[in-house]
Scaffold this motif. Structure first.
Motif, PDB file in Angstrom:
ATOM      1  N   ASN A   1      41.432 101.758  35.009  1.00 59.94           N
ATOM      2  CA  ASN A   1      40.920 102.699  33.967  1.00 59.94           C
ATOM      3  C   ASN A   1      41.548 103.688  33.719  1.00 59.94           C
ATOM      4  N   PHE A   2      42.221 104.388  34.776  1.00 56.10           N
ATOM      5  CA  PHE A   2      42.635 105.633  34.849  1.00 56.10           C
ATOM      6  C   PHE A   2      44.101 105.770  34.687  1.00 56.10           C
ATOM      7  N   GLU A   3      44.859 104.660  34.676  1.00 58.75           N
ATOM      8  CA  GLU A   3      46.249 104.410  34.821  1.00 58.75           C
ATOM      9  C   GLU A   3      46.659 104.858  33.197  1.00 58.75           C
ATOM     10  N   GLU A   4      47.914 105.199  33.197  1.00 67.01           N
ATOM     11  CA  GLU A   4      48.560 105.755  31.965  1.00 67.01           C
ATOM     12  C   GLU A   4      48.785 104.974  30.997  1.00 67.01           C
ATOM     13  N   GLN A   5      48.836 103.531  31.322  1.00 68.18           N
ATOM     14  CA  GLN A   5      48.813 102.559  30.238  1.00 68.18           C
ATOM     15  C   GLN A   5      47.456 102.103  29.699  1.00 68.18           C
ATOM     16  N   MET A   6      46.437 102.638  30.484  1.00 69.30           N
ATOM     17  CA  MET A   6      45.102 102.028  30.284  1.00 69.30           C
ATOM     18  C   MET A   6      44.822 100.606  29.958  1.00 69.30           C
ATOM     19  N   GLN A   7      45.583  99.988  31.012  1.00 70.59           N
ATOM     20  CA  GLN A   7      45.409  98.505  30.956  1.00 70.59           C
ATOM     21  C   GLN A   7      44.040  97.867  31.205  1.00 70.59           C
ATOM     22  N   GLY A   8      43.376  98.607  31.977  1.00 68.59           N
ATOM     23  CA  GLY A   8      42.302  98.255  32.479  1.00 68.59           C
ATOM     24  C   GLY A   8      41.403  98.462  31.210  1.00 68.59           C
ATOM     25  N   MET A   9      41.328  99.327  30.677  1.00 68.08           N
ATOM     26  CA  MET A   9      40.466  99.677  29.301  1.00 68.08           C
ATOM     27  C   MET A   9      40.969  98.678  28.164  1.00 68.08           C
ATOM     28  N   LYS A  10      42.061  98.365  27.892  1.00 71.30           N
ATOM     29  CA  LYS A  10      42.481  97.286  27.078  1.00 71.30           C
ATOM     30  C   LYS A  10      41.689  95.987  27.436  1.00 71.30           C
ATOM     31  N   THR A  11      41.899  95.587  28.551  1.00 67.54           N
ATOM     32  CA  THR A  11      41.705  94.297  28.888  1.00 67.54           C
ATOM     33  C   THR A  11      39.922  94.081  28.677  1.00 67.54           C
ATOM     34  N   GLN A  12      39.241  95.315  29.270  1.00 62.18           N
ATOM     35  CA  GLN A  12      37.736  95.289  29.136  1.00 62.18           C
ATOM     36  C   GLN A  12      37.347  95.263  27.601  1.00 62.18           C
ATOM     37  N   LEU A  13      38.111  95.990  26.681  1.00 60.77           N
ATOM     38  CA  LEU A  13      37.579  95.928  25.332  1.00 60.77           C
ATOM     39  C   LEU A  13      37.824  94.536  24.843  1.00 60.77           C
TER      40      LEU A  13
END
Length: 664
Positions: free
Chosen positions: A465-477
């Motif tokens: 969620n907090f990584e620069e590329q925001m991969q966690g946020m992308k995946t969750q959305l």
């Protein structure tokens, strides 16, 4: 008549100068003086006084960094008091690390302003930060700052020949919102914090939409946490220069801009062969679920054998999922739920583990506490981490008794744990929002070391969620959009028609697990329920679906558009019923599991067992959670398509390499 509160000097720097002439003439004077920030009668003042006019009794007690949350002062040997955090450490051999006590200096009374009569004192000035419009920061071998007030007054430039401009700005940020002007990076636009957060997303987005979007694009975490939770005029003003005319943009254009902020979220609408088609499935009725009371101390004790091992863990987790924990149990149970303690460990094994972890923690803590001021000047990342942590700690859960008031040891521990985490994971360091995740854990643990390692375990889950590329946020959305379309395609289509299909209004929910949507005690309940990993993977996504399910009728009946949807979701904060949400989330999970033709992509998101081959041997829990997934890379589900006017309307997305299309 009530006595006024004595003024408090929160920042002071000696050796700043005003140049008597704007040019570099040889006969110009350098007016040396003090620059202060003062809290007086609930207001914050900035004042400059020439050295001869400055009152020595008002000087701030010496410290390395006046903008710090706390001032580090070495405890003298004759000090009879134990350092605050010494009482919270396990091992006495680490006393040398905790020999640094946390004391705030008692400041002499300051004066917010005075009348000046002599020539030298004509350079003195004082103003309320509420009257400050902008700060311009320039550098010509040294830094200098120029203040411009809202009435257009330009004050003399303050030159920091001996450094200190960064510390001043960091201290100023504790009283006002400061953001870079989109047109000039040297200009910082200032707006004051408002105590009444009554303005809405509609107000925010109706005018200076582009400023908000630019801020979100540059720093989505700060904008989401600061902007989405406190949508007021001060934030609105902070995203633009007040003197500039701002072009008003329609909501559709703002939505398009938001859609570009996180690359990879766009839904590809091209029709290609080989993807899985999800139709309007009949999910069947939503079952009723019953919740129970929280697990008590007596019940918890029944699940431990004579050596302290936890027995019948699945049954215990089920009880915790169904009712949570009473507060007295949390301090011990959370260590197991977060993976700090193994479920099958004995009392003795846990004691030894804590000793090893204590040693490891304080070695890391020593790393940053032993960094000299000279070293830190050459380590910009550590300086940035420290500055951001100090800023965030000062405003984390300050209405909670555990963190309220001055000289609060809870704030000190928050600061130390977050700084030590930077040593544990220096690549990630500190990102705004992490203090929100730590605060409830420290509140429950009431112990620095235990809180740190539980926080580490939680961050292992939340790291992306907090990584620069925001991969966690992308995946969750993307996953949330997939689930919402399955559960209520009509509602998802409505959101899509209102340019809200990206579900950005759920960003903060996902980023910090509803921390700012629920009352503090409800956050504790939700988190411990989610940490059971029941009744499926990514249960927090179903929590999002449950909240949206409760609000969809109002959104659709009132024909809310893009701005109104954002406003409405924002205003749900602190109005949600946690037990109702948990019941509905569980019911949605059961409803999905009862669907015989569940799409592969949904099964994968929720970790539900799907047998793709007769020989597949999947170990599942009683809730059908995949323990050892062996899903086939290609899984095709054939169904009848819904056809409108002779054509299928397909929307495609990709999740973990699986192309998924939805018929609308």
């Amino acid at each position: 008549m009530a006595a006024t509160t004595p003024p408090k000097v929160v920042f002071e720097h000696e050796g700043v100068f005003i140049h008597s002439s704007p040019d570099e003439s040889e006969d110009q004077d350098l007016i040396s003086g003090f620059l202060r920030i003062i809290d007086k009668d609930g207001e914050t003042l900035v004042e400059y006084k020439p050295l001869e006019d400055a009152d020595p009794s008002n000087m701030l007690c010496a410290c390395k960094d006046s903008s710090s949350v706390v001032e580090w002062t070495q405890s003298s040997e004759d000090n009879p008091h134990r350092p605050i955090d010494h009482q919270l450490s396990y091992e006495t051999e680490w006393d040398m690390i905790n020999a640094v006590s946390f004391r705030r200096k008692v400041h002499a009374h300051g004066d917010g302003g005075s009348n000046h009569t002599n020539d030298r004192n004509k350079w003195a000035f004082s103003f309320n930060v509420c009257d400050l419009r902008s700060v311009t920061v320039k550098c010509e071998g040294w830094s200098y700052i120029m203040f411009r007030l809202k009435d257009g007054t330009a004050l003399p430039a303050i030159h920091f020949h001996q450094g200190g401009s960064t510390a001043f700005l960091d201290s100023l940020r504790k009283s006002v919102q400061i953001n870079e002007s989109p047109d000039d990076e040297s200009v910082l636009i200032v707006s004051t914090y408002s105590k009444t957060f009554s303005q809405s997303f509609e107000n925010l987005l109706d005018d200076t939409n582009y400023g908000f979007v630019q801020k979100f694009k540059k720093d989505p975490y700060t904008t989401t946490l600061g902007g989405f939770s406190k949508v007021t005029n001060y934030l609105f003003d902070a995203f633009r220069a007040p003197e500039l005319e701002c072009q008003q943009r329609p909501s559709e254009e703002v939505a398009d801009l938001l859609g570009e902020l996180i690359p990879g979220l766009e839904i590809n609408q091209q029709e290609e062969p080989g993807f899985e088609v999800i139709t309007r499935l009949d999910l069947g009725p939503r079952p009723e679920v019953q919740r129970r009371g929280p697990v008590t101390m007596e019940e918890w004790a029944k699940y431990q054998d004579s050596e302290g091992r936890i027995t019948n863990v699945p049954h215990l987790k089920d009880f915790i999922f169904k009712g949570g924990l009473c507060h007295a149990v949390r301090k011990e149970a959370w260590k197991f739920l977060l993976g700090y303690f193994p479920w099958n460990s004995t009392h003795e094994e846990r004691k030894n583990l804590q000793k090893r972890k204590t040693d490891e923690y304080f070695r890391m803590k020593l790393q940053w506490k032993s960094v000299s001021e000279e070293q830190e000047r050459r380590n910009s990342r550590l300086r940035d981490y420290r500055s951001l942590i100090e800023k965030d700690v000062n405003r984390t859960d300050r209405n909670n008794k555990f963190y309220e008031g001055l000289d609060n040891p809870g704030l000190i521990l928050l600061h130390d744990i977050l700084m030590t985490y930077c040593m544990y994971d220096f690549d990630l360091g500190y990102v705004q929002g992490m203090s929100d995740l730590l605060s409830p854990i420290l509140f429950v643990m009431e112990n620095e070391v235990d809180a740190f390692w539980c926080f580490v375990s939680f961050m292992d889950e939340m790291h992306e969620n907090f990584e620069e590329q925001m991969q966690g946020m992308k995946t969750q959305l993307i996953q949330l959009s997939t689930l919402l379309r399955l559960l209520d395609l009509a509602f998802w289509n409505y959101l899509e028609a209102q340019d809200s299909g990206y579900l950005y209004f759920c960003f903060r929910w996902l980023l910090i697990r509803f921390k700012r949507e629920l009352h503090f005690q409800d956050v504790l309940r939700l988190w411990e329920v989610m940490w059971t990993r029941l009744p499926c993977q990514n249960f927090h996504l179903l929590v999002c679906c449950a909240i949206l399910d409760s609000e969809k009728q109002k959104i659709m009946d009132r024909k809310y558009g893009f701005n109104e949807i954002l406003k409405h979701i924002n205003e749900l904060s602190m109005k949600l019923d946690i037990e109702e949400i948990l019941s509905k989330s569980e019911a949605i999970c059961m409803q999905i599991k009862n669907c015989k033709d569940l799409p592969h992509s949904v099964s994968e998101i929720l970790g539900l067992s799907t047998v793709t081959e007769p020989s597949a041997a999947l170990e599942t829990s009683e809730y059908g959670i995949l323990e050892s997934p062996q899903t086939s890379p290609t899984s095709t589900h054939r169904r009848d398509h819904i056809v409108s006017n002779g054509h299928s309307h397909l929307k495609e997305t990709t999740h973990n390499g699986c192309k998924v299309a939805f018929i609308s």
